[in-house]
Design a protein around this motif. Structure first.
Motif, PDB file in Angstrom:
ATOM      1  N   LEU A  95       0.561  -1.102   0.011  1.00 24.08           N
ATOM      2  CA  LEU A  95      -0.137   0.075  -0.008  1.00 24.08           C
ATOM      3  C   LEU A  95       0.924   1.285   0.136  1.00 24.08           C
ATOM      4  O   LEU A  95       0.309   2.479  -0.294  1.00 24.08           O
ATOM      5  CB  LEU A  95      -1.223  -0.009   1.218  1.00 24.08           C
ATOM      6  CG  LEU A  95      -1.994  -1.155   1.218  1.00 24.08           C
ATOM      7  CD1 LEU A  95      -2.669  -1.085   2.589  1.00 24.08           C
ATOM      8  CD2 LEU A  95      -2.907  -0.921   0.214  1.00 24.08           C
ATOM      9  N   CYS A  96       1.958   1.211   0.335  1.00 28.57           N
ATOM     10  CA  CYS A  96       3.165   2.405   0.566  1.00 28.57           C
ATOM     11  C   CYS A  96       3.577   2.552  -0.910  1.00 28.57           C
ATOM     12  O   CYS A  96       4.775   3.477  -0.991  1.00 28.57           O
ATOM     13  CB  CYS A  96       4.051   2.073   1.519  1.00 28.57           C
ATOM     14  SG  CYS A  96       3.271   2.157   3.228  1.00 28.57           S
ATOM     15  N   LYS A  97       3.430   1.715  -1.998  1.00 26.54           N
ATOM     16  CA  LYS A  97       4.221   1.819  -3.225  1.00 26.54           C
ATOM     17  C   LYS A  97       3.640   3.000  -3.949  1.00 26.54           C
ATOM     18  O   LYS A  97       2.150   3.140  -4.080  1.00 26.54           O
ATOM     19  CB  LYS A  97       4.061   0.698  -3.947  1.00 26.54           C
ATOM     20  CG  LYS A  97       4.931  -0.506  -3.202  1.00 26.54           C
ATOM     21  CD  LYS A  97       4.807  -1.747  -4.193  1.00 26.54           C
ATOM     22  CE  LYS A  97       5.515  -2.887  -3.637  1.00 26.54           C
ATOM     23  NZ  LYS A  97       5.399  -4.184  -4.205  1.00 26.54           N
ATOM     24  N   GLY A 129       0.681  11.368   7.116  1.00 24.43           N
ATOM     25  CA  GLY A 129       0.937  12.418   8.276  1.00 24.43           C
ATOM     26  C   GLY A 129      -0.339  11.941   9.352  1.00 24.43           C
ATOM     27  O   GLY A 129      -0.258  12.727  10.265  1.00 24.43           O
ATOM     28  N   GLN A 130      -1.116  10.952   9.152  1.00 24.49           N
ATOM     29  CA  GLN A 130      -2.269  10.521   9.942  1.00 24.49           C
ATOM     30  C   GLN A 130      -2.089   9.403  10.598  1.00 24.49           C
ATOM     31  O   GLN A 130      -1.276   8.891  10.400  1.00 24.49           O
ATOM     32  CB  GLN A 130      -3.497  10.784   9.010  1.00 24.49           C
ATOM     33  CG  GLN A 130      -3.879  11.998   8.325  1.00 24.49           C
ATOM     34  CD  GLN A 130      -5.438  11.774   7.625  1.00 24.49           C
ATOM     35  OE1 GLN A 130      -6.221  11.017   8.209  1.00 24.49           O
ATOM     36  NE2 GLN A 130      -5.678  12.241   6.409  1.00 24.49           N
ATOM     37  N   GLN A 131      -2.525   9.450  11.965  1.00 21.34           N
ATOM     38  CA  GLN A 131      -2.490   8.359  12.812  1.00 21.34           C
ATOM     39  C   GLN A 131      -3.401   7.354  12.448  1.00 21.34           C
ATOM     40  O   GLN A 131      -4.653   7.329  12.284  1.00 21.34           O
ATOM     41  CB  GLN A 131      -2.977   8.775  14.362  1.00 21.34           C
ATOM     42  CG  GLN A 131      -2.603   7.415  15.204  1.00 21.34           C
ATOM     43  CD  GLN A 131      -1.097   7.499  15.698  1.00 21.34           C
ATOM     44  OE1 GLN A 131      -0.533   8.813  15.822  1.00 21.34           O
ATOM     45  NE2 GLN A 131      -0.310   6.545  16.278  1.00 21.34           N
ATOM     46  N   LEU A 132      -2.983   6.059  11.822  1.00 21.07           N
ATOM     47  CA  LEU A 132      -3.680   5.100  10.961  1.00 21.07           C
ATOM     48  C   LEU A 132      -3.428   4.014  12.121  1.00 21.07           C
ATOM     49  O   LEU A 132      -4.535   3.059  12.013  1.00 21.07           O
ATOM     50  CB  LEU A 132      -3.120   4.674   9.739  1.00 21.07           C
ATOM     51  CG  LEU A 132      -4.141   3.599   9.080  1.00 21.07           C
ATOM     52  CD1 LEU A 132      -5.563   4.033   8.759  1.00 21.07           C
ATOM     53  CD2 LEU A 132      -3.647   3.380   7.822  1.00 21.07           C
ATOM     54  N   PHE A 133      -2.531   3.471  12.755  1.00 24.14           N
ATOM     55  CA  PHE A 133      -2.061   2.479  13.670  1.00 24.14           C
ATOM     56  C   PHE A 133      -1.936   2.751  15.256  1.00 24.14           C
ATOM     57  O   PHE A 133      -1.802   3.979  15.374  1.00 24.14           O
ATOM     58  CB  PHE A 133      -1.008   1.477  13.127  1.00 24.14           C
ATOM     59  CG  PHE A 133      -1.073   1.262  11.728  1.00 24.14           C
ATOM     60  CD1 PHE A 133      -2.037   0.276  11.052  1.00 24.14           C
ATOM     61  CD2 PHE A 133      -0.448   2.130  10.407  1.00 24.14           C
ATOM     62  CE1 PHE A 133      -2.009   0.005   9.753  1.00 24.14           C
ATOM     63  CE2 PHE A 133      -0.571   1.941   9.307  1.00 24.14           C
ATOM     64  CZ  PHE A 133      -1.602   0.704   8.983  1.00 24.14           C
ATOM     65  N   VAL A 182       5.929   3.862   8.278  1.00 25.00           N
ATOM     66  CA  VAL A 182       4.995   4.403   9.485  1.00 25.00           C
ATOM     67  C   VAL A 182       5.716   4.372  10.416  1.00 25.00           C
ATOM     68  O   VAL A 182       6.898   3.729  11.045  1.00 25.00           O
ATOM     69  CB  VAL A 182       3.913   3.056   9.349  1.00 25.00           C
ATOM     70  CG1 VAL A 182       3.133   3.326  10.802  1.00 25.00           C
ATOM     71  CG2 VAL A 182       3.313   2.721   8.295  1.00 25.00           C
ATOM     72  N   LYS A 183       5.710   5.601  11.410  1.00 26.38           N
ATOM     73  CA  LYS A 183       6.287   6.042  12.324  1.00 26.38           C
ATOM     74  C   LYS A 183       5.584   6.150  13.565  1.00 26.38           C
ATOM     75  O   LYS A 183       4.502   7.249  13.379  1.00 26.38           O
ATOM     76  CB  LYS A 183       7.008   7.186  12.220  1.00 26.38           C
ATOM     77  CG  LYS A 183       7.977   7.664  13.432  1.00 26.38           C
ATOM     78  CD  LYS A 183       9.006   8.641  12.915  1.00 26.38           C
ATOM     79  CE  LYS A 183       9.966   9.218  14.267  1.00 26.38           C
ATOM     80  NZ  LYS A 183      10.845  10.325  13.754  1.00 26.38           N
ATOM     81  N   ASN A 243       4.022   7.738   7.304  1.00 24.12           N
ATOM     82  CA  ASN A 243       5.173   8.805   7.220  1.00 24.12           C
ATOM     83  C   ASN A 243       5.678   9.003   5.867  1.00 24.12           C
ATOM     84  O   ASN A 243       6.167  10.152   5.538  1.00 24.12           O
ATOM     85  CB  ASN A 243       6.240   8.428   8.331  1.00 24.12           C
ATOM     86  CG  ASN A 243       7.402   9.315   8.227  1.00 24.12           C
ATOM     87  OD1 ASN A 243       7.021  10.405   8.830  1.00 24.12           O
ATOM     88  ND2 ASN A 243       8.526   9.112   7.777  1.00 24.12           N
ATOM     89  N   ASP A 244       5.645   7.963   4.908  1.00 22.67           N
ATOM     90  CA  ASP A 244       6.532   8.105   3.691  1.00 22.67           C
ATOM     91  C   ASP A 244       6.112   7.059   2.746  1.00 22.67           C
ATOM     92  O   ASP A 244       5.247   6.038   3.241  1.00 22.67           O
ATOM     93  CB  ASP A 244       7.898   8.121   3.969  1.00 22.67           C
ATOM     94  CG  ASP A 244       8.669   8.855   2.794  1.00 22.67           C
ATOM     95  OD1 ASP A 244       8.144   9.287   1.810  1.00 22.67           O
ATOM     96  OD2 ASP A 244       9.986   9.200   3.117  1.00 22.67           O
ATOM     97  N   TRP A 245       6.572   7.211   1.496  1.00 20.48           N
ATOM     98  CA  TRP A 245       6.218   6.174   0.624  1.00 20.48           C
ATOM     99  C   TRP A 245       7.496   5.756  -0.225  1.00 20.48           C
ATOM    100  O   TRP A 245       8.479   6.329   0.115  1.00 20.48           O
ATOM    101  CB  TRP A 245       5.398   6.989  -0.525  1.00 20.48           C
ATOM    102  CG  TRP A 245       4.449   7.882  -0.221  1.00 20.48           C
ATOM    103  CD1 TRP A 245       4.113   9.062  -0.612  1.00 20.48           C
ATOM    104  CD2 TRP A 245       3.123   7.481   0.622  1.00 20.48           C
ATOM    105  NE1 TRP A 245       2.895   9.554  -0.166  1.00 20.48           N
ATOM    106  CE2 TRP A 245       2.250   8.622   0.589  1.00 20.48           C
ATOM    107  CE3 TRP A 245       2.836   6.180   1.184  1.00 20.48           C
ATOM    108  CZ2 TRP A 245       1.253   8.549   1.685  1.00 20.48           C
ATOM    109  CZ3 TRP A 245       1.650   6.354   1.865  1.00 20.48           C
ATOM    110  CH2 TRP A 245       0.725   7.429   2.070  1.00 20.48           C
ATOM    111  N   LEU A 246       7.378   4.616  -0.932  1.00 14.17           N
ATOM    112  CA  LEU A 246       8.332   4.141  -1.794  1.00 14.17           C
ATOM    113  C   LEU A 246       8.203   4.801  -3.274  1.00 14.17           C
ATOM    114  O   LEU A 246       7.259   4.653  -3.779  1.00 14.17           O
ATOM    115  CB  LEU A 246       8.219   2.441  -1.957  1.00 14.17           C
ATOM    116  CG  LEU A 246       8.338   1.708  -0.460  1.00 14.17           C
ATOM    117  CD1 LEU A 246       7.767   0.511  -0.982  1.00 14.17           C
ATOM    118  CD2 LEU A 246       9.626   2.016   0.166  1.00 14.17           C
TER     119      LEU A 246
END
Length: 363
Positions: A249-251, A267-271, A304-305, A310-313
């Motif tokens: 999902l981060c690709k 930037g949103q809290q998902l986990f 995910v932080k 947090n970021d993508w590939l």
């Protein structure tokens, strides 16, 4: 000779067919496989070798790509002529681009030492793994005990300056069992892969773990109540059920096309705050000095932080679309890949997690 044909194709596209930019790769792969089912040979794939040339050609913002296995100058010219005709019919891709030369890796030869086990060695390993799995109480049958060898040599060439070569190989094992109790049947798989047989998990251990995992997944009985229950995953199941799907999902090729569930929640809290997911290009199985676009991989990406996306590939095309720079995760042909994913561990073992839960499902 085949590598010279790659250079011929890249040069020919620019000079004879009016391309504005292009890239290509020549690949030579070898593979073999032995699979047993319930202790008997089920499938045997002797060592086979495949060679091919892949081209991605730009005429302005029109891009066409193809792969060929008939390697000759005549075939290349015919293919380039067809590609140009196809590209003329395609709409412009405003984000089509070659990778940024500023990000090209300085190390351009990537050679990874690996084993080349023969068919007899693969058969012996599969037999040992199958026998070990069958011996586990609760295992009704061994659906497959498979050992494979794969090797790859790939030469990359980009018209804006990158030329590199990668040689690598691997040995992989997978055992799938069917565990049964009465009318309940559960399948389970245990696998491993490595560069060498010595670094691979022992064949008996792979078979035993597959059997034990299958037996452990058999329910002890019916649930006494329904409702919301915590689920505790074993590490291998978590790798497939959680980490692999989350990384996909981060690709950014999916993010850019808004085909990922995470495309608009960076930037949103998902986990939960305990979740931190990394893609680390400096350690693990897939450590390489450059990606399929010649880019030097960003050493570590925190996807995910503390539960926050947090970021993508990123590869070159998706990075351009999102007005960012590639972080060296290009897989070629406009696709994105990861290197070595790590879900940072918590402070409790699986046994400790189960001990502190009154009722839970194990997976």
């Amino acid at each position: 000779m085949t590598v010279l044909l790659l250079d011929y194709a890249i040069t020919r596209a620019l000079k004879a067919y009016g391309a504005s930019a292009d890239s290509g790769s020549f690949s030579s792969s070898a593979s073999s496989n032995v699979t047993q089912r319930n202790g008997a040979l089920d499938k045997r794939v002797p060592l086979s070798v495949q060679r091919g040339l892949s081209l991605r050609v730009h005429w302005g913002q029109k891009v066409a790509s193809t792969s060929i296995s008939t390697l000759s100058k005549a075939t290349i010219d015919d293919t380039l002529s067809q590609l140009k005709a196809v590209a003329a019919l395609l709409p412009d891709d405003p984000f089509a681009t070659l990778p940024d030369p500023a990000g090209f890796a300085t190390i351009r030869t990537d050679v990874v030492q690996h084993d080349c086990p023969d068919e007899a060695a693969l058969t012996a390993l599969a037999t040992t793994a199958s026998n070990a799995a069958q011996a586990v109480p609760g295992v009704a049958q061994v659906n497959a005990a498979s050992y494979s060898y794969n090797s790859l040599e790939r030469h990359l060439l980009f018209s804006n300056g990158f030329q590199g070569v990668r040689r690598k190989g691997s040995v992989s094992a997978a055992v799938q069992v069917l565990a049964s109790r009465g009318n309940i049947h559960v399948s389970s798989t245990w696998s491993d892969y490595s560069r060498t047989v010595a670094d691979l998990e022992a064949a008996a251990s792979i078979g035993q773990c597959a059997g034990q995992l299958g037996a452990a997944k058999l329910p002890p009985g019916s649930l006494r109540r329904t409702g919301e229950l915590p689920v505790v995953f074993c590490p291998r199941e978590a790798e497939t059920a959680i980490v692999g799907k989350l990384v996909s999902l981060c690709k950014c090729d999916l993010i850019a096309e808004q085909k990922s569930l995470l495309h608009d929640i960076r930037g949103q809290q998902l986990f939960a705050p305990a979740i931190t997911l990394l893609d680390d290009a400096t350690r693990g199985f897939d450590v390489h000095p450059f990606d399929a676009e010649g880019q030097h991989p960003q050493p570590q990406i925190t996807l995910v932080k503390n539960g926050v996306v947090n970021d993508w590939l990123l590869d070159a095309r998706s990075a351009k679309r999102l007005q960012r720079a590639s972080n060296g995760r290009g897989a070629g042909a406009g696709e994105v890949t990861s290197t070595n994913e790590y879900l940072q561990p918590g402070h409790k073992t699986q046994a400790e997690l189960l001990a502190c839960l009154a009722t839970a499902l194990k997976q």
